[in-house]
Write an enzyme that holds these catalytic residues in place. Structure first.
Site, PDB file in Angstrom:
ATOM      1  N   CYS A  19       0.840  -1.211   0.000  1.00 50.64           N
ATOM      2  CA  CYS A  19       0.000   0.000   0.000  1.00 50.64           C
ATOM      3  C   CYS A  19       0.868   1.252   0.000  1.00 50.64           C
ATOM      4  O   CYS A  19       0.661   2.167  -0.802  1.00 50.64           O
ATOM      5  CB  CYS A  19      -0.908   0.021   1.232  1.00 50.64           C
ATOM      6  SG  CYS A  19      -2.033  -1.358   1.364  1.00 50.64           S
ATOM      7  N   CYS A  83     -22.847  39.130  14.347  1.00 50.14           N
ATOM      8  CA  CYS A  83     -23.805  38.969  13.250  1.00 50.14           C
ATOM      9  C   CYS A  83     -23.313  37.900  12.295  1.00 50.14           C
ATOM     10  O   CYS A  83     -22.215  37.357  12.456  1.00 50.14           O
ATOM     11  CB  CYS A  83     -24.000  40.289  12.501  1.00 50.14           C
ATOM     12  SG  CYS A  83     -22.508  40.834  11.629  1.00 50.14           S
ATOM     13  N   CYS A  86     -19.822  38.009  10.765  1.00 51.78           N
ATOM     14  CA  CYS A  86     -18.703  37.517  11.587  1.00 51.78           C
ATOM     15  C   CYS A  86     -18.466  36.034  11.342  1.00 51.78           C
ATOM     16  O   CYS A  86     -17.343  35.596  11.072  1.00 51.78           O
ATOM     17  CB  CYS A  86     -18.991  37.743  13.067  1.00 51.78           C
ATOM     18  SG  CYS A  86     -19.238  39.458  13.555  1.00 51.78           S
ATOM     19  N   ASP A 495      35.358  20.136  18.131  1.00 49.27           N
ATOM     20  CA  ASP A 495      35.777  21.518  18.359  1.00 49.27           C
ATOM     21  C   ASP A 495      36.201  21.604  19.825  1.00 49.27           C
ATOM     22  O   ASP A 495      35.754  20.790  20.647  1.00 49.27           O
ATOM     23  CB  ASP A 495      34.601  22.452  18.048  1.00 49.27           C
ATOM     24  CG  ASP A 495      34.903  23.890  18.444  1.00 49.27           C
ATOM     25  OD1 ASP A 495      35.938  24.411  18.002  1.00 49.27           O
ATOM     26  OD2 ASP A 495      34.113  24.466  19.212  1.00 49.27           O
ATOM     27  N   ASP A 689      29.633  23.599  18.425  1.00 52.06           N
ATOM     28  CA  ASP A 689      28.538  24.349  19.041  1.00 52.06           C
ATOM     29  C   ASP A 689      28.417  25.786  18.540  1.00 52.06           C
ATOM     30  O   ASP A 689      27.456  26.472  18.871  1.00 52.06           O
ATOM     31  CB  ASP A 689      28.715  24.377  20.564  1.00 52.06           C
ATOM     32  CG  ASP A 689      29.871  25.288  20.989  1.00 52.06           C
ATOM     33  OD1 ASP A 689      30.878  25.342  20.249  1.00 52.06           O
ATOM     34  OD2 ASP A 689      29.761  25.934  22.042  1.00 52.06           O
TER      35      ASP A 689
END
Length: 794
Positions: A19, A83, A86, A495, A689
């Site tokens: 599928c 109303c 809206c 690093d 970082d």
């Protein structure tokens, strides 16, 4: 060229790998569309060119292929409508939103009913859209807890399974007659009694297989439903034919296989139920992350403190957080002081002090002070939501190892139908000439034992559990492909500053007068480097008043130069001094002493004359030595890469047990150093970082960002380590190795099962009901094996 858009679409109705492969093929044939469909998560990850196609076209293709697009229904209370204009306005806007299938707004009862794709948007997004129109909205309170899609699915499957089992049990009893010659009441052997029991199982409970088979065949595909529908129908209709032979011929002994069709359907439903139940456990990591979120917030409105659901908090809201409470959303402290336990995000067990203007992270715990904060990120923009999204993306992605299984499953069902047909012909022509029943039984057995489900589940279930387990330990893999590649590493580059060291250096030595320190610290005030911050802090402690710089220039890898009150100041390395004709040879022995002891020494010159020397030391992280040791036991070559001078770099490397050091590397050269090691035929990970690490992180085979670092570094990396805990790096590699081992086990057994099962069934050594049980067991065993990863020791 238009910007490529990315969306995740929930897909319903998939029953096996055939599928997902079918949908993937259909979508990838569309102009400007690249899609990956994941059977386990039931989601399609789609990248598309909006000028060539639309999201509606894509979902339409999925539905036309015979599958459904998963939608959720949510009810909202809408406040502020006066109303019909809206309600009409809100309805129009919601219906235009990406991911909303249908929205209906009712003015009379002030509510909105929205059907939406949860992969594209959430309830908070809908509320936000309504609020942006000038109204307010909140999720309508329901009676009891909302059931998840999986829970509802399991409940429906359980009801079907029980009904099917009850109807099939008497038919199972008839097997005793065939196998052991046990005497039973005559009613059990009555063909019409058996027909009455088998028919609802075949056509009511088993109708889902017919529907699935029809939809797949109509679109030129084939899946597990085709195999089940063919096999059970053959048994059922042959039995029906035999039953009709008894009419007017009471002495005829019919050969019935009603028990075969009914028990097959029951066993397959049982297998799918166990599989779905087990699969739901693979997403527990996501559930745990969601449960970390605060449920309510104490918001200040009109001068009063009121408790509101977390969904009602918007950017700019001011909130009060008391000791012991969770920080509701990401924000900044605007009043008060406290300490916050951020361990669930950063892994740092020591509470962090927070003062005015300090950032706070949603879902972390306020420890000992009442604060007032302002929301800066809410909903899907918070740090926790980003982590959840990263885990979901990783769980939904495909690892390269899955491609073989996808290719095979795409051709598998038609081949099996061919083998079953050939089996039938061989039996009826050669093995038992003219005998229909043994040929039918052998053909049915081949159809039901050969299901590609196990093959399709082998990789994604392991990926889901592996990434989930990693996330629980603070390791975020951005995708399945990164989880797979990590186990291939044989070199790792670190690093230095902020990665191996804490990144918070302190001044240890200074030779010079107060005027030199004033000029030095004033010049460094314009730099964001950790060493500069240490120098400024040192001057502040000495009550030195800093002055403004007239001109400032950073010279990457060498230092800085600045103009202060008409005087030119240089701070940095020997090379910086030499390049500007400043003699520093008389302090060379002092420089060497500092550097040999792991300190970073900087020279200071004013108007071209040497004025002093400042030394700064950065302590290594407590876990660095153990982390490096563990990486070496994993047979990785560990390298340190730094812009620092050779002596200082070697001193730090010696402390943590790193043998190879590449020093005095300019930021722009880091990526080239990574390339150089890759050219030696090594699979390289880069750990960093800072912003200057981003190019190296991106070019490495696996980029590992320390979560306490910059967003640029994290974005460029393939793996993020939450917090600065270096021990999580060997854990990430161990998790990758364990996951790949698990995937290989799954694939081996899935291939072995089908390779052995089909010929055994074809030669008539498996009864159809045994084949059905074996097929169900194969899928369950693959998922269960994947779940073992949750107990993996890393």
């Amino acid at each position: 060229m238009a910007e490529i858009k990315h969306n995740t679409i929930g897909v319903t109705g998939m029953t096996c790998a055939a599928c997902s492969s079918r949908i993937e093929k259909v979508l990838n044939k569309m102009d400007g569309v690249e899609a990956q469909v994941n059977l386990t998560t039931e989601k399609a990850d789609v990248a598309y060119d909006p000028t060539a196609t639309s999201l509606d076209d894509i979902t339409g293709k999925i539905e036309k292929a015979g599958y459904g697009v998963q939608t959720d229904m949510a009810e909202f209370d809408v406040l502020g409508m006066t109303c019909a204009a809206c309600s009409t306005r809100i309805e129009k806007v919601l219906n235009k939103q990406k991911g909303v299938k249908q929205a209906s707004v009712n003015l009379a009862n002030e509510s909105a009913s929205v059907e939406y794709n949860s992969g594209l948007m959430g309830e908070a997004d809908i509320i936000s859209k309504i609020q942006k129109l000038g109204y307010d909205a909140k999720v309508k309170a329901d009676n009891g807890e909302k059931q998840s899609h999986k829970e509802k699915q399991l409940k429906q499957m359980r009801a079907k399974l029980i009904t099917s089992a009850v109807l099939s049990s008497p038919l199972l009893v008839t097997m005793l007659v065939h196998l052991f010659g046990v005497g039973l009441p005559e009613i059990f052997m009555n063909p019409w009694f058996q027909l009455a029991l088998a028919t609802p199982v075949q056509f009511i409970i088993g109708w889902q297989f017919y529907v699935g088979a029809y939809k797949n065949l109509r679109n030129g595909g084939a899946n597990m439903d085709v195999l089940v529908a063919l096999g059970t129908s053959a048994a059922y209709f042959y039995s029906l034919f035999e039953a009709f032979k008894t009419i007017g011929n009471p002495g005829y002994m019919p050969h019935l296989y009603f028990e075969t069709s009914a028990i097959l359907i029951t066993l397959i439903l049982f297998g799918k139920y166990l599989e779905t139940s087990a699969k739901s456990k693979t997403t527990q990591a996501i559930s745990k992350l969601f449960n970390l979120q605060a449920k309510q917030a104490r918001v200040i409105r009109n001068g009063e403190e009121i408790m509101v659901p977390i969904e009602d908090v918007i950017v700019g809201n001011r909130m009060v957080v008391k000791p012991g409470e969770k920080i509701p959303v990401d924000g900044i402290v605007v009043k008060g002081r406290t300490s916050v336990d951020e361990s669930m995000i950063t892994g740092e067990s020591i509470p962090i002090e927070k003062d005015i203007q300090a950032s706070v992270i949603g879902s972390t715990i306020n420890k000992n002070g009442t604060i007032e904060m302002e929301a800066t990120k809410v909903g899907k923009d918070t740090a926790l939501a980003s982590i959840v999204k990263a885990v979901e993306d990783a769980q939904g992605s495909k690892a390269p190892i899955q491609r073989l299984a996808d290719i095979i499953s795409g051709y598998f069902v038609p081949i099996v139908v061919g083998i079953a047909s050939l089996t039938f012909i061989i039996w009826i022509v050669f093995v038992s000439p003219g005998e229909f029943e043994p040929a039918l039984v052998a053909g049915i057995a081949v159809l039901v034992i050969a299901c590609p489900c196990a093959l399709g589940l082998a990789t994604p279930t392991s990926i889901m559990v592996g990434t989930g387990k990693a996330a629980e330990n603070g390791i975020l893999f951005k995708g399945g492909e990164h989880l797979e590649r990590t186990h291939q590493l044989n070199a790792i580059i670190f690093d230095k500053t902020g990665t191996i060291t804490k990144g918070k250096p302190e001044v240890t030595d200074f030779t010079g007068d107060d005027d030199t320190l004033r000029l030095l610290a004033s010049a460094e005030k314009g730099s964001e480097h950790p060493l500069a911050e240490a120098i400024v802090a040192y001057a502040t402690e000495k009550n030195i008043t800093l002055v403004d710089t007239d001109d400032f220039k950073a010279i990457p890898g060498h230092g800085i130069q600045a103009m202060i009150s008409g005087r030119q100041v240089h701070v940095g390395t020997r090379k910086l001094m030499n390049d500007n004709g400043i003699d520093v040879s008389h302090v060379e022995s002092e420089l060497v002493d500092y550097e040999t002891n792991g300190k970073t020494a900087m020279l200071v010159a004013v108007n071209g004359e040497y004025q002093g020397l400042i030394a700064v030391a950065d302590t290594i992280k407590e876990s660095a030595v153990q982390a490096i040791e563990e990486l070496k036991t994993l047979d990785l070559e560990v390298i340190m890469l730094t812009g620092d001078n050779e002596r200082t770099a070697q001193a730090i490397a010696k402390q943590v047990g790193i043998d190879k050091v590449i020093a005095q590397v300019l930021p722009e050269e880091k990526a080239n150093q990574v390339k150089g090691i890759q050219q030696q035929g090594k699979k390289v990970a880069m750990v960093g970082d800072g912003v200057n690490d981003a190019p190296a992180l991106a070019i490495a085979d696996i980029g590992i960002a320390i979560g306490t670092g910059t967003e640029v570094a994290i974005e460029a990396a393939d793996v993020t380590i939450l917090g600065g805990e270096l021990l999580l790096i060997p854990k990430a590699i161990k998790m990758s190795k364990a996951t790949i081992k698990n995937i290989r086990q799954n694939l081996f057994w899935a291939f072995a099962y089908n390779s052995a099962g089909i010929p055994i069934a074809a030669i008539g050594l498996l009864a159809p009901w045994v084949a059905g049980a074996a097929m169900a067991f194969s899928s369950v065993s693959v998922v269960t094996n994947s779940l073992r990863l949750k107990r993996a020791k890393i």
